[in-house]
Design an enzyme around this catalytic site. Structure first.
Site, PDB file in Angstrom:
ATOM      1  N   HIS A  54       1.034   4.534   2.409  1.00  8.60           N
ATOM      2  CA  HIS A  54       0.103   3.649   3.114  1.00  8.60           C
ATOM      3  C   HIS A  54       0.247   3.806   4.617  1.00  8.60           C
ATOM      4  CE1 HIS A  54       3.315   0.561   3.809  1.00  8.60           C
ATOM      5  NE2 HIS A  54       2.544   0.263   4.843  1.00  8.60           N
ATOM      6  N   ASP A  95       4.813   4.596  -0.021  1.00  8.98           N
ATOM      7  CA  ASP A  95       3.742   4.800  -0.997  1.00  8.98           C
ATOM      8  C   ASP A  95       2.537   5.489  -0.360  1.00  8.98           C
ATOM      9  OD1 ASP A  95       3.054   2.810   0.734  1.00  8.98           O
ATOM     10  OD2 ASP A  95       2.433   1.370  -0.808  1.00  8.98           O
ATOM     11  N   ASP A 141      -4.892  -3.707  11.937  1.00  8.47           N
ATOM     12  CA  ASP A 141      -4.848  -4.469  10.693  1.00  8.47           C
ATOM     13  C   ASP A 141      -4.325  -5.866  10.996  1.00  8.47           C
ATOM     14  OD1 ASP A 141      -2.091  -4.156  11.016  1.00  8.47           O
ATOM     15  OD2 ASP A 141      -1.864  -2.774   9.355  1.00  8.47           O
TER      16      ASP A 141
END
Lengths: 236, 236, 236, 236
Positions: free
Chosen positions: C130, C128, C66
């Protein structure tokens, strides 16, 4: 070692073709070596129509593992025979056939390793225990890719000339992946058929491991399949 | 073959421990063999605290690959040394240690194959090219699991007695996985350190493959890692 | 799935480092992706000296999974953090680091597949759910490599700006391998530590699989290892 | 994912048979699951004579992945159909067929994992995206092995009764490996043929991943092959 004994030559060929084809069905580059000689003739007849024009097999690359150069010819005996038996009827693109020859042999191992090594090799077994160009007296277990003199053993010249149209075509040497290079392959399959191969099969399975019977060392490979017909297995 | 050269004994041991540990972290049964001898001492010191009381490593089974039985003792030399160096400090449960001994050796290969074969083996390299109990003159490449007479070679008796407290404890034979059984393992790692091992390392890498230098055959394994310190690599 | 629970952050880091290092010790090209973030900080501290100046690890290539581009900067947030934590202290050569950025992302999957795919990925797990740039509301399970708008969700802008020195550096989008691209990796390892991660770990292991908790899909991978410390595992 | 498109049903069946057979030729236990339904009929006709009376395939174990129990019958619909299409003509020994039924299902995953997991699964693709007993509305991605009520969806009862001789034979539930259990398999192969399957194939390859189209999740498997005939591929 996985030992598979089939009823006859047809069944042996079918099983060898199935195994070879299936190794090609991968979602990544697959590097294989296949043998010339008379044993695999039917294997390739079965395979060719299942390979021809199949774009989903564009991931498969073929590396020749031996070659007998011919004076005055661009293509050696092994390549000529593989062309006739398989590469031409299966319409394999030339970009996916990596020849072994006088120009390429010193860098061939490096080339093979740089693409992840050979995944699969289909081998025959000679009456004298030879495989690829590993004839008795020609190579030693520690050899990678080597040239073998056409006069390396007393009968070598005669044996090589038998493959040629005319004796004058005899080259000074032939080329072969040696035992160490072959053993580096991830999976080996050996095929043998017919009564005349039965003594070699017995020797392979029960004899000592020695350079004089070159194939003997292959039984040390951790991922080896031996496919026989009943005749070749008749002395076990 | 993957060749790893580390600065010193500590770094060699760290890398060997990392590799051995990592092979254990699997979500399935893992079958391994580890060597006794002096070379791996530090490897096991590093590993033991990382293995002890880790229930997530209950998937790992240990198969001894050689044994020197001792008259009047229940436990042989190899098991005793592995207990001291690793099995006891790492608190490995006895159900996950499969001994090789007079009772088990004839069925050991079958037992190993029935659980999927050995996944990993950590080996030392002797000055004379021995590994496991494959001493020069003791075994041949085609051997699976065998007994070796305590008088197999002129100096065998003397060598075995050196391991014993008293000469009268000498047994008639010792046991070892032979070359063929070792080569069937999916992955081999050989460690060697120190200047005194440099000639054996050089011979291993550059010498011919022959029963007289037993380890020579291991360089034919398709998944072999050799981990050295700089001293052991000093003649390369 | 293999579940490994270690005593504390140090032990978790040691095990993750062992596993990651060991995957590199291969005699062929190895393609890996490693995560930025705070969780792996200690993993990289352990790894760096074991990787630095080791020519035998020249077979390892790093693919960033990423990237948050920064206006006016040549290098994004992920690359900057990986440089600081690992690539610089481990002295990884630039030729073996494959960045993900505005220039490369459309062809990155093709590039990865042409070298045999990713072998290994080390991932963190967010509060969360992710992982990589797969935030809730940002990507869907079928996504390969995608751009995500900096305004994709109500709080996205705020979350991204937290990573920047100045708000004006905010780029229009960030980049990430999506769930489908990540799942194509041969082996996944997820690390999580600390009490604050315990609810996410519990949700990961016991919750439904849904885009709203992105990591939930990773438990469908056939070769997944989850490494926790006891605090992160405290709600199981 | 590897996508293979063959000319027609016969060629698709030949390729699927080749792939399935080849996975069995191993020197270790192999655990596979094969689908019932109409698609694989020809696959099994090709395979049966190549499997029958081959003692070298005694290493292959079959695990049923779904079952529709029938009131008053010992054997469910799936087992009955697999018996007819494959197990009986291929003469598979009952000790190597592991049924999924009311007695076994709660411990089946444990049983599968204890033998190393499933190596290979051959799957069909339903018009509605179902595979095994994973019908829309019946299971969720996180399910392992589950029972599904015969009244789970409005049309479930009608669909199940179609498989029975008489409506009174309807059982309260059927059994299936859920998505999570299927994804744990090391290799998946999906076959589909015919124009009527073309929309499902298109949806599988291009649609979102969601429980409403159960097979959608399978495209996240890192080792998946999809074998189609040209008609099934006609909307791509």
């Amino acid at each position: 070692m996985k030992l598979i004994i089939e009823k006859d030559y047809e069944a042996m060929s079918q099983t060898a073709a199935t195994l070879t084809l299936a190794r090609m069905y991968q979602n990544r580059r697959v590097n294989i070596s296949i043998t010339a000689g008379s044993t695999p003739k039917r294997v390739y007849e079965i395979m060719a129509p299942q390979v021809k024009d199949k774009s989903y097999l564009d991931n498969v690359y073929y590396y020749n593992f031996d070659e007998i150069p011919v004076k005055g010819e661009k293509v050696g005996i092994t390549m000529r025979d593989l062309n006739t038996m398989y590469f031409t009827p299966a319409a394999i693109s030339r970009e996916r056939i990596v020849p072994l020859n006088e120009q390429t042999y010193t860098t061939q191992m490096e080339r093979i390793r740089s693409v992840g090594g050979l995944d699969f090799m289909l081998l025959g077994l000679g009456f004298d225990g030879h495989y690829c160009g590993n004839l008795p007296g020609a190579t030693h277990f520690e050899d990678e890719i080597v040239t073998v003199s056409s006069y390396a053993t007393p009968d070598m010249e005669k044996r090589l000339i038998k493959n040629l149209d005319r004796p004058e075509q005899l080259f000074d040497f032939y080329l072969t992946m040696g035992p160490k290079a072959v053993m580096e392959t991830k999976e080996l399959v050996i095929i043998a058929n017919g009564k005349r191969k039965a003594p070699a099969v017995k020797e392979f399975l029960t004899g000592t491991i020695r350079n004089e019977f070159p194939a003997s060392v292959l039984k040390l490979h951790p991922n080896l399949t031996l496919i026989l017909d009943e005749e070749a297995a008749s002395l076990l």
